[in-house]
Design a protein around this motif. Sequence first.
Motif, PDB file in Angstrom:
ATOM      1  N   LEU A   2      60.996  51.844  22.046  1.00  0.00           N
ATOM      2  CA  LEU A   2      60.044  51.474  23.095  1.00  0.00           C
ATOM      3  C   LEU A   2      58.629  51.884  22.701  1.00  0.00           C
TER       4      LEU A   2
ATOM      5  N   LEU B 114      64.045  47.034  30.601  1.00  0.00           N
ATOM      6  CA  LEU B 114      63.486  48.181  29.885  1.00  0.00           C
ATOM      7  C   LEU B 114      62.647  47.745  28.691  1.00  0.00           C
TER       8      LEU B 114
ATOM      9  N   GLN C 137      58.916  46.376  29.479  1.00  0.00           N
ATOM     10  CA  GLN C 137      57.937  47.168  30.229  1.00  0.00           C
ATOM     11  C   GLN C 137      56.523  47.044  29.676  1.00  0.00           C
TER      12      GLN C 137
ATOM     13  N   THR D 106      60.914  56.199  31.427  1.00  0.00           N
ATOM     14  CA  THR D 106      62.121  55.609  30.835  1.00  0.00           C
ATOM     15  C   THR D 106      63.140  56.685  30.499  1.00  0.00           C
TER      16      THR D 106
ATOM     17  N   THR E 244      64.857  57.449  33.667  1.00  0.00           N
ATOM     18  CA  THR E 244      65.753  56.351  34.026  1.00  0.00           C
ATOM     19  C   THR E 244      67.043  56.416  33.224  1.00  0.00           C
TER      20      THR E 244
END
Length: 237
Positions: free
Chosen positions: A109, A181, A184, A220, A223
């Motif tokens: 990410l 996800l 984002q 994240t 999460t």
Amino acid sequence: MARHKPTAEGGYQRGEETRARIVDSALRLFGERGFEGASTRDIATAAGVNAPALQYYFDNKQGVYTACIELILDRVWEQLAAPVACAEALVEDAACSDAQLIDCYLGLLGSFIAFIHDRPSAVDWRRFMAREQAGLGPPGTLALMDERLHRRLGTVTCTLIGRLTGYAANDERTLIRTFALNSQAMVFRVLRPQVLGVLGWDTIDQQRTQAVREVLLGQTRLTLQALVADRDARLAR
């Protein structure tokens, strides 16, 4: 497929510099006008070459467009190759911990987030990719993007999220969570004017990119930890 002829062959100036200049000009014009609206003559003029030179390197307009896609994919993989390879190796290890899987996903990410940083070519690339992702490119280019990027990236991220949630990688819940996800950071590209307006920013420089990175990675992580806890509670019942 676009050709790349050697400099020893006959009449036009050849080499990486000329080819790169044509592609840079094409990225800008395709982004501004779309595939249909940007002519090979306009691209050649913007690149400072004549139309036959463009045809020499790329055959036709679709060849130039494909070269633009390939340039973007090459740059994307310069950023993603190492974290994707690390993730692919990790998911093969059945003994790896949830913490390792979470850190691995956050590394991926973080690489996505790096693409929101404003660079000299950023505007042209965003416009080009907005049209391409909307399906406005010539036939075959969406398939090229899928083959060279989305398939491999989607496979490894769905596998990571599936391991953390306890569902199969191809389970509908895993797919939905992974898309949500993974995407984002896209809001900072797709809805850029709105984001800049809300935040009162004029651009997204390196410092602001880092601020976005810290917030997105932090939320994240929370999460994913919550999803692991939910998985463990579900399996314990």
